[in-house]
Scaffold this active site. Structure first.
Site, PDB file in Angstrom:
ATOM      1  N   ASP A 229       0.830  -1.212   0.000  1.00 18.96           N
ATOM      2  CA  ASP A 229       0.000   0.000   0.000  1.00 18.96           C
ATOM      3  C   ASP A 229       0.864   1.262   0.000  1.00 18.96           C
ATOM      4  O   ASP A 229       1.984   1.248   0.502  1.00 18.96           O
ATOM      5  CB  ASP A 229      -0.911  -0.032   1.239  1.00 18.96           C
ATOM      6  CG  ASP A 229      -2.109   0.893   1.104  1.00 18.96           C
ATOM      7  OD1 ASP A 229      -2.360   1.399  -0.015  1.00 18.96           O
ATOM      8  OD2 ASP A 229      -2.792   1.117   2.119  1.00 18.96           O
TER       9      ASP A 229
ATOM     10  N   ASN B 221     -10.958  -2.547  -5.428  1.00 15.57           N
ATOM     11  CA  ASN B 221     -10.182  -1.550  -6.183  1.00 15.57           C
ATOM     12  C   ASN B 221     -10.841  -1.150  -7.511  1.00 15.57           C
ATOM     13  O   ASN B 221     -10.456  -0.157  -8.131  1.00 15.57           O
ATOM     14  CB  ASN B 221      -8.742  -2.037  -6.430  1.00 15.57           C
ATOM     15  CG  ASN B 221      -7.862  -2.008  -5.191  1.00 15.57           C
ATOM     16  OD1 ASN B 221      -6.957  -2.826  -5.022  1.00 15.57           O
ATOM     17  ND2 ASN B 221      -8.102  -1.064  -4.279  1.00 15.57           N
TER      18      ASN B 221
END
Ligand code: IPE
Ligand code: IPE
Ligand code: MG
Length: 264
Positions: free
Chosen positions: A36, A84
């Site tokens: 991330d 996502n």
């Protein structure tokens, strides 16, 4: 130190000092990573988010090779979650394009290091050209043994659990009172993969974001503020040392308490 590791953690470097403190006999068998912070990395440089994903792809190669050389058996990388898809179309498109473009050089890296690729996640949602390339690399590396690199793509922990339940129901013939954890786990997309011992999450977020929910029941969690494109060998070694400092109890009492108890 073996020559191939000296190349990776040269003497006199911080990496070498960290490496020297590692206990090679107590490495995690399976390391899972929530990669991330690519967007924040790019923003901090005044760049488009896509540049962060490109830099993140380089970190994937670096960490894959380092993990393999250290002797880790399984490395799972969360690269695209089932959530996502909510991102802007252009970013989603770039992510899949980047993945497809990198698979060629990934194949070279996988082959050179005797690594096998395995994909987890809902394949039917993956764009055709990327899926075709992924399945080609999976087939070409299926016989490799040193380490398995698991790409979690279009992956969601809850979807994985639902899919396992669907498989069981579709198979039929399962007596509900006989259903156990092992039988269930064998229907998850991670069938045959040991549960992660260590989870690394970069960029400081303290959440699981729907990653391997079933599989991480007893995984040790290491969160670092380092953004994924900046995550290097040094940070991997720091995470492994953090892991080696933990006492895993799995619900039992600690070893010290247990031994004291046995003496009384
Ligand atoms: C991780 O970085 C990559 C993917 C989720 C595909 P992000 O893109 O989430 O970066 P941040 O969290 O916005 O900084
Ligand atoms: C998790 O990161 C997914 C991947 C790294 C692929 P996100 O950036 O999507 O997670 P949230 O939205 O911050 O929880
Ligand atoms: Mg993020």
């Amino acid at each position: 130190m073996e020559k191939h590791l000296e190349e990776f953690f040269p003497p006199g470097t911080a990496e070498n000092d960290l490496f020297a403190r590692l206990d090679p006999g107590r490495l995690p068998r399976h390391v899972a990573v929530i990669m991330d912070g690519n967007g924040r990395w790019a923003k901090g440089r005044g760049l488009d988010r896509v540049e962060g994903h490109k830099a993140g792809a380089a970190a994937v190669k670096e960490i894959t090779e380092a993990a393999a050389r250290l002797g880790i058996g399984w490395l799972t990388l969360f690269a695209f979650s089932s959530e996502n898809w909510k991102r802007p179309r252009a970013e989603v498109g770039s992510l899949w394009r980047l993945l497809r473009l990198h698979l060629g050089s990934d194949l070279e890296l996988l082959t050179r290091n005797d690594l096998r690729l395995r994909v987890i996640g809902r394949r039917d949602g993956i764009p055709g050209p990327a899926l075709k390339e992924l399945e080609r690399v999976e087939a070409l590396t299926a016989g490799n043994r040193r380490m398995t690199v698991v790409f979690a793509l279009n992956y969601g922990g809850r979807a994985d659990i639902v899919d396992a339940a669907r498989r069981l129901l579709a198979e039929g013939g399962v007596d509900p009172s006989r259903l156990d954890e092992e039988t269930f786990a064998a229907r998850l997309s991670t069938a045959g993969i040991p549960d992660p011992d260590l989870l690394i999450r970069t960029s400081g977020e303290m959440r699981l974001s729907n990653f391997l929910l079933w599989q991480m029941a007893y995984t040790e969690i290491h969160v670092t503020p380092v953004l994924w494109p900046d995550f290097g060998r040094r940070h991997l070694l720091e995470a492994l040392l953090d892991f080696q400092g933990r006492e895993r109890r799995f619900g039992d009492v600690g070893a010290a308490v247990k031994h004291a108890g046995q003496r009384t």
